[in-house]
Design a protein around this motif. Sequence first.
Motif, PDB file in Angstrom:
ATOM      1  N   MET A 116       0.828  -1.199   0.000  1.00 52.65           N
ATOM      2  CA  MET A 116       0.000   0.000   0.000  1.00 52.65           C
ATOM      3  C   MET A 116       0.865   1.253   0.000  1.00 52.65           C
ATOM      4  SD  MET A 116      -2.594   1.489   2.881  1.00 52.65           S
ATOM      5  CE  MET A 116      -1.257   1.419   4.038  1.00 52.65           C
ATOM      6  N   THR A 117       1.931   1.241   0.788  1.00 57.06           N
ATOM      7  CA  THR A 117       2.827   2.392   0.858  1.00 57.06           C
ATOM      8  C   THR A 117       3.453   2.659  -0.506  1.00 57.06           C
ATOM      9  OG1 THR A 117       3.276   1.937   3.181  1.00 57.06           O
ATOM     10  CG2 THR A 117       4.847   3.346   2.030  1.00 57.06           C
ATOM     11  N   ARG A 118       3.920   1.631  -1.162  1.00 55.66           N
ATOM     12  CA  ARG A 118       4.516   1.797  -2.502  1.00 55.66           C
ATOM     13  C   ARG A 118       3.498   2.372  -3.485  1.00 55.66           C
ATOM     14  NH1 ARG A 118       7.317  -3.945  -2.217  1.00 55.66           N
ATOM     15  NH2 ARG A 118       9.198  -3.357  -1.077  1.00 55.66           N
ATOM     16  N   ASN A 119       2.267   1.859  -3.441  1.00 54.66           N
ATOM     17  CA  ASN A 119       1.221   2.357  -4.345  1.00 54.66           C
ATOM     18  C   ASN A 119       0.916   3.829  -4.087  1.00 54.66           C
ATOM     19  OD1 ASN A 119       0.975  -0.127  -5.602  1.00 54.66           O
ATOM     20  ND2 ASN A 119      -0.761  -0.766  -4.339  1.00 54.66           N
ATOM     21  N   LEU A 120       0.864   4.215  -2.822  1.00 49.75           N
ATOM     22  CA  LEU A 120       0.575   5.608  -2.491  1.00 49.75           C
ATOM     23  C   LEU A 120       1.736   6.524  -2.851  1.00 49.75           C
ATOM     24  CD1 LEU A 120      -1.373   5.025   0.822  1.00 49.75           C
ATOM     25  CD2 LEU A 120      -2.294   5.952  -1.310  1.00 49.75           C
ATOM     26  N   ILE A 121       2.953   6.038  -2.730  1.00 47.36           N
ATOM     27  CA  ILE A 121       4.114   6.824  -3.168  1.00 47.36           C
ATOM     28  C   ILE A 121       4.023   7.075  -4.670  1.00 47.36           C
ATOM     29  CG2 ILE A 121       6.615   6.745  -3.547  1.00 47.36           C
ATOM     30  CD1 ILE A 121       6.785   5.297  -0.793  1.00 47.36           C
ATOM     31  N   ASN A 122       3.666   6.040  -5.428  1.00 45.41           N
ATOM     32  CA  ASN A 122       3.521   6.193  -6.878  1.00 45.41           C
ATOM     33  C   ASN A 122       2.417   7.192  -7.218  1.00 45.41           C
ATOM     34  OD1 ASN A 122       5.570   4.357  -7.410  1.00 45.41           O
ATOM     35  ND2 ASN A 122       4.176   2.626  -7.546  1.00 45.41           N
ATOM     36  N   GLY A 123       1.296   7.123  -6.522  1.00 45.80           N
ATOM     37  CA  GLY A 123       0.213   8.082  -6.743  1.00 45.80           C
ATOM     38  C   GLY A 123       0.633   9.494  -6.396  1.00 45.80           C
ATOM     39  N   GLY A 124       1.353   9.633  -5.300  1.00 47.88           N
ATOM     40  CA  GLY A 124       1.849  10.950  -4.900  1.00 47.88           C
ATOM     41  C   GLY A 124       2.807  11.529  -5.924  1.00 47.88           C
ATOM     42  N   ASN A 125       3.642  10.672  -6.509  1.00 51.85           N
ATOM     43  CA  ASN A 125       4.573  11.152  -7.529  1.00 51.85           C
ATOM     44  C   ASN A 125       3.841  11.746  -8.726  1.00 51.85           C
ATOM     45  OD1 ASN A 125       6.808  10.399  -6.036  1.00 51.85           O
ATOM     46  ND2 ASN A 125       7.030   8.423  -7.044  1.00 51.85           N
ATOM     47  N   ILE A 126       2.756  11.119  -9.127  1.00 51.38           N
ATOM     48  CA  ILE A 126       1.968  11.626 -10.254  1.00 51.38           C
ATOM     49  C   ILE A 126       1.394  13.001  -9.926  1.00 51.38           C
ATOM     50  CG2 ILE A 126      -0.159  11.262 -11.589  1.00 51.38           C
ATOM     51  CD1 ILE A 126       0.460   8.207 -11.329  1.00 51.38           C
ATOM     52  N   LEU A 127       0.962  13.193  -8.682  1.00 47.59           N
ATOM     53  CA  LEU A 127       0.318  14.445  -8.267  1.00 47.59           C
ATOM     54  C   LEU A 127       1.301  15.464  -7.699  1.00 47.59           C
ATOM     55  CD1 LEU A 127      -2.782  12.842  -6.546  1.00 47.59           C
ATOM     56  CD2 LEU A 127      -2.726  14.018  -8.759  1.00 47.59           C
ATOM     57  N   ASN A 128       2.573  15.120  -7.659  1.00 47.79           N
ATOM     58  CA  ASN A 128       3.605  15.989  -7.083  1.00 47.79           C
ATOM     59  C   ASN A 128       3.357  16.238  -5.587  1.00 47.79           C
ATOM     60  OD1 ASN A 128       6.034  17.355  -7.305  1.00 47.79           O
ATOM     61  ND2 ASN A 128       5.043  19.309  -7.734  1.00 47.79           N
ATOM     62  N   ILE A 129       2.902  15.189  -4.907  1.00 52.15           N
ATOM     63  CA  ILE A 129       2.721  15.221  -3.449  1.00 52.15           C
ATOM     64  C   ILE A 129       3.652  14.169  -2.868  1.00 52.15           C
ATOM     65  CG2 ILE A 129       1.124  14.845  -1.538  1.00 52.15           C
ATOM     66  CD1 ILE A 129      -1.144  15.720  -3.439  1.00 52.15           C
TER      67      ILE A 129
END
Length: 151
Positions: A116-129
């Motif tokens: 889950m942490t890896r997935n959220l990091i990837n999502g954050g990268n897309i949104l610049n968060i």
Amino acid sequence: MENISFRVAEIEISYRPAFKVAERPQITSSKQAYRILLGKWDDGRLELLEEFKVILLNRQGRVLGIVNISQGSFSEVMVDPKVIFAVALKACASALIMVHNHPSGELRPSETDIRMTRNLINGGNILNIEIHDHLIVSRYGYYSFADEGLI
């Protein structure tokens, strides 16, 4: 021609911080994040139900707010990334720290926690968060993904 009327909801985005930027705590370590968060956790549920919270941060690492994302059962909590990032975007957060508790007191992350942490990091990268950390907390201590090199 047929006259069709549609009803649509109006969406308003607002964020009204109650404190000046200089009055907000600045988080520079996992220990600070743990202390701030533990003070905001319902003490009666820390060892009862899994909960997932997010600390929203500005570019200087100052706390914009703490958001209760979800509450689960004794051994799991469901987390919807859309909710996390919707809240972060609404608050104009530049970064966040994810936090959840393990009522058992076991601080090591599960494979589900890591995935889950890896997935959220990837999502954050897309949104610049940026995801600064993911803490697993209990009354007696915490586990930091960042301190352990997993972020």
